[in-house]
Motif scaffolding. Structure first.
Motif, PDB file in Angstrom:
ATOM      1  N   GLN A  24      -6.984  -9.311   8.903  1.00 44.76           N
ATOM      2  CA  GLN A  24      -7.862  -8.668   7.932  1.00 44.76           C
ATOM      3  C   GLN A  24      -7.245  -8.684   6.539  1.00 44.76           C
ATOM      4  OE1 GLN A  24     -10.897  -6.289   9.031  1.00 44.76           O
ATOM      5  NE2 GLN A  24     -10.779  -8.051  10.392  1.00 44.76           N
ATOM      6  N   ASN A  25      -8.105  -8.686   5.532  1.00 50.21           N
ATOM      7  CA  ASN A  25      -7.672  -8.382   4.176  1.00 50.21           C
ATOM      8  C   ASN A  25      -7.750  -6.872   3.999  1.00 50.21           C
ATOM      9  OD1 ASN A  25      -7.322 -11.091   3.499  1.00 50.21           O
ATOM     10  ND2 ASN A  25      -9.408 -11.295   2.699  1.00 50.21           N
ATOM     11  N   LEU A  26      -6.690  -6.268   3.511  1.00 46.94           N
ATOM     12  CA  LEU A  26      -6.614  -4.817   3.343  1.00 46.94           C
ATOM     13  C   LEU A  26      -6.659  -4.491   1.851  1.00 46.94           C
ATOM     14  CD1 LEU A  26      -3.689  -4.253   5.871  1.00 46.94           C
ATOM     15  CD2 LEU A  26      -6.148  -4.257   6.349  1.00 46.94           C
ATOM     16  N   HIS A  27      -7.712  -3.780   1.442  1.00 49.43           N
ATOM     17  CA  HIS A  27      -7.924  -3.447   0.030  1.00 49.43           C
ATOM     18  C   HIS A  27      -7.484  -2.001  -0.210  1.00 49.43           C
ATOM     19  CE1 HIS A  27     -10.602  -7.030  -0.690  1.00 49.43           C
ATOM     20  NE2 HIS A  27     -10.700  -6.913   0.620  1.00 49.43           N
ATOM     21  N   PHE A  28      -6.511  -1.816  -1.084  1.00 49.62           N
ATOM     22  CA  PHE A  28      -5.953  -0.493  -1.354  1.00 49.62           C
ATOM     23  C   PHE A  28      -6.393   0.011  -2.730  1.00 49.62           C
ATOM     24  CE2 PHE A  28      -3.122  -2.128   1.880  1.00 49.62           C
ATOM     25  CZ  PHE A  28      -2.872  -1.017   2.668  1.00 49.62           C
ATOM     26  N   THR A  29      -6.869   1.254  -2.761  1.00 47.79           N
ATOM     27  CA  THR A  29      -7.308   1.882  -4.003  1.00 47.79           C
ATOM     28  C   THR A  29      -6.683   3.265  -4.140  1.00 47.79           C
ATOM     29  OG1 THR A  29      -9.453   0.787  -3.872  1.00 47.79           O
ATOM     30  CG2 THR A  29      -9.289   2.660  -5.349  1.00 47.79           C
ATOM     31  N   PRO A  30      -5.929   3.523  -5.212  1.00 47.62           N
ATOM     32  CA  PRO A  30      -5.410   4.882  -5.427  1.00 47.62           C
ATOM     33  C   PRO A  30      -6.533   5.842  -5.795  1.00 47.62           C
ATOM     34  CG  PRO A  30      -4.859   3.470  -7.288  1.00 47.62           C
ATOM     35  CD  PRO A  30      -5.511   2.586  -6.262  1.00 47.62           C
ATOM     36  N   LEU A  31      -6.466   7.050  -5.288  1.00 44.84           N
ATOM     37  CA  LEU A  31      -7.449   8.094  -5.582  1.00 44.84           C
ATOM     38  C   LEU A  31      -6.757   9.184  -6.393  1.00 44.84           C
ATOM     39  CD1 LEU A  31      -8.950   8.312  -1.984  1.00 44.84           C
ATOM     40  CD2 LEU A  31      -9.877   7.040  -3.924  1.00 44.84           C
ATOM     41  N   ASN A  66       1.683   4.566  -6.236  1.00 51.03           N
ATOM     42  CA  ASN A  66       2.187   4.522  -7.603  1.00 51.03           C
ATOM     43  C   ASN A  66       1.090   4.193  -8.614  1.00 51.03           C
ATOM     44  OD1 ASN A  66       4.850   5.124  -6.899  1.00 51.03           O
ATOM     45  ND2 ASN A  66       5.312   2.987  -6.433  1.00 51.03           N
ATOM     46  N   GLY A  67      -0.168   4.146  -8.153  1.00 53.07           N
ATOM     47  CA  GLY A  67      -1.287   3.989  -9.065  1.00 53.07           C
ATOM     48  C   GLY A  67      -1.816   2.588  -9.216  1.00 53.07           C
ATOM     49  N   GLU A  68      -1.412   1.646  -8.358  1.00 53.23           N
ATOM     50  CA  GLU A  68      -1.814   0.248  -8.501  1.00 53.23           C
ATOM     51  C   GLU A  68      -2.738  -0.169  -7.366  1.00 53.23           C
ATOM     52  OE1 GLU A  68       0.242  -4.198  -8.295  1.00 53.23           O
ATOM     53  OE2 GLU A  68       1.481  -2.456  -8.773  1.00 53.23           O
ATOM     54  N   GLN A  75       4.286  -2.073   1.638  1.00 53.86           N
ATOM     55  CA  GLN A  75       4.547  -2.269   0.210  1.00 53.86           C
ATOM     56  C   GLN A  75       3.294  -2.048  -0.629  1.00 53.86           C
ATOM     57  OE1 GLN A  75       6.325  -6.146  -0.226  1.00 53.86           O
ATOM     58  NE2 GLN A  75       8.331  -5.462   0.507  1.00 53.86           N
ATOM     59  N   GLU A  76       2.174  -2.586  -0.160  1.00 51.43           N
ATOM     60  CA  GLU A  76       0.916  -2.406  -0.890  1.00 51.43           C
ATOM     61  C   GLU A  76       0.502  -0.933  -0.894  1.00 51.43           C
ATOM     62  OE1 GLU A  76       1.241  -6.628   0.230  1.00 51.43           O
ATOM     63  OE2 GLU A  76       1.496  -4.755   1.339  1.00 51.43           O
ATOM     64  N   LEU A  77       0.749  -0.245   0.221  1.00 47.27           N
ATOM     65  CA  LEU A  77       0.440   1.178   0.288  1.00 47.27           C
ATOM     66  C   LEU A  77       1.280   1.951  -0.720  1.00 47.27           C
ATOM     67  CD1 LEU A  77      -0.880   3.659   1.606  1.00 47.27           C
ATOM     68  CD2 LEU A  77       0.921   3.584   3.353  1.00 47.27           C
ATOM     69  N   GLY A 104      -4.328  10.445  -3.148  1.00 40.53           N
ATOM     70  CA  GLY A 104      -4.658   9.788  -1.882  1.00 40.53           C
ATOM     71  C   GLY A 104      -4.825   8.299  -2.083  1.00 40.53           C
ATOM     72  N   VAL A 105      -5.055   7.602  -0.967  1.00 44.27           N
ATOM     73  CA  VAL A 105      -5.237   6.153  -0.994  1.00 44.27           C
ATOM     74  C   VAL A 105      -6.379   5.786  -0.050  1.00 44.27           C
ATOM     75  CG1 VAL A 105      -4.209   3.912  -0.470  1.00 44.27           C
ATOM     76  CG2 VAL A 105      -2.819   5.693  -1.540  1.00 44.27           C
ATOM     77  N   LEU A 106      -7.284   4.946  -0.529  1.00 44.09           N
ATOM     78  CA  LEU A 106      -8.357   4.399   0.296  1.00 44.09           C
ATOM     79  C   LEU A 106      -7.957   2.990   0.721  1.00 44.09           C
ATOM     80  CD1 LEU A 106     -11.314   4.687   1.382  1.00 44.09           C
ATOM     81  CD2 LEU A 106     -12.050   3.593  -0.745  1.00 44.09           C
TER      82      LEU A 106
END
Length: 279
Positions: free
Chosen positions: A121-128, A97-99, A90-92, A137-139
């Motif tokens: 782990q805490n997973l930090h998602f960043t849209p590229l 979607n830009g969040e 869901q987070e991915l 893409g997504v980091l």
């Protein structure tokens, strides 16, 4: 990961001829910048490029995943979705979607890695974003989950809204991507006048500014910003140490360039704690 005194790694450090990404010289600029950031992160991280899920990863992730995952640095569509992405679908999708966001305290394991030990782990998602503004893409950055009390504090404080002022465009991009990888909202500008316009248009929790800027020093910019919004926290980044900050009359944090990722995280944690204390 890159050790002190060694040159930074970049996409050109590796041989991509056998991967679907091909010659780095022909990569889109956002992909090259994100990959360069990825390879120098001390934390395990994945870079997903394109909706067909081409995956690139850094050395800390390769160590974590074990020899069965593949050869560094990737660059192909994996046959199975990597475990950190599988447990945070869901987070991915929100990142696509830009969040930006955080999947907190997710547990998963790698087959054949370190005895099959399960990780939390805490997973930090960043849209590229591509040049046209679309998400290309997504980091995903992995960080050890904090204890229950720390997680509750982080959730209560919420993500920080940060304005980054840095006249070097490449540095500005990298700093903003790191902040977004930590789950915060980050906007970047290169000139103090643009910073003042942004600050007047909407509230920010943190002003993260270089000390040396064109037209106005970062100290004077921060003085104006704090004068208008006394609750705003200030983080200075400087290549000159604290020499230029001796006569600053308001509270601030400072980072000496080049700073480590954990130093940046510690400064943000302190600011988040102050935000929580203020309520």
């Amino acid at each position: 990961m890159t050790q002190p005194g060694q040159p930074a790694r970049s996409s050109s450090t590796y041989d991509w001829s056998a991967t679907r990404l091909g010659d780095p010289g022909e990569w889109p600029w956002p992909l090259r910048m994100a990959a360069d950031l990825l390879f120098n992160l001390p934390l395990p991280a994945l870079l997903v490029w394109g909706r067909d899920m081409t995956v690139v990863f850094n050395e800390p992730y390769a160590v974590l995943a074990g020899p069965g995952y593949g050869k560094l640095p990737g660059g192909n569509v994996p046959p199975v979705l990597p475990p950190p992405l599988a447990v945070a679908a869901q987070e991915l999708e929100r990142a696509w979607n830009g969040e930006a966001g955080i999947a907190a305290a997710r547990s998963f394991g790698f087959a054949g890695a370190a005895g099959g030990t399960e990780l939390t782990q805490n997973l930090h998602f960043t849209p590229l974003r591509a040049a046209d503004g679309s998400v290309a893409g997504v980091l995903c950055v992995l960080a050890p989950a904090t204890g229950a009390a720390g997680s509750a504090e982080e959730a209560a404080a919420g993500p920080l809204r940060i304005l980054v002022v840095e006249d070097n465009v490449d540095s500005q991009y990298l700093v903003c991507e790191m902040l977004r990888a930590f789950g915060h909202h980050a906007d970047g500008v290169g000139h103090p006048d643009d910073a003042l316009s942004r600050l007047a248009a909407g509230p920010y929790d943190v002003l993260f500014t270089d000390v040396s800027l064109p037209g106005m020093s970062g100290v004077e910019l921060a003085r104006k910003a704090v004068g208008e919004a006394p609750a705003m926290q200030v983080i200075f980044a400087s290549g000159y140490g604290d020499t230029l900050l001796r006569h600053v009359e308001f509270p601030y944090l400072s980072l000496q360039k080049p700073y480590e990722l954990d130093q940046l995280q510690a400064a943000l944690d302190k600011v988040a704690g102050q935000k929580l204390a203020r309520g």
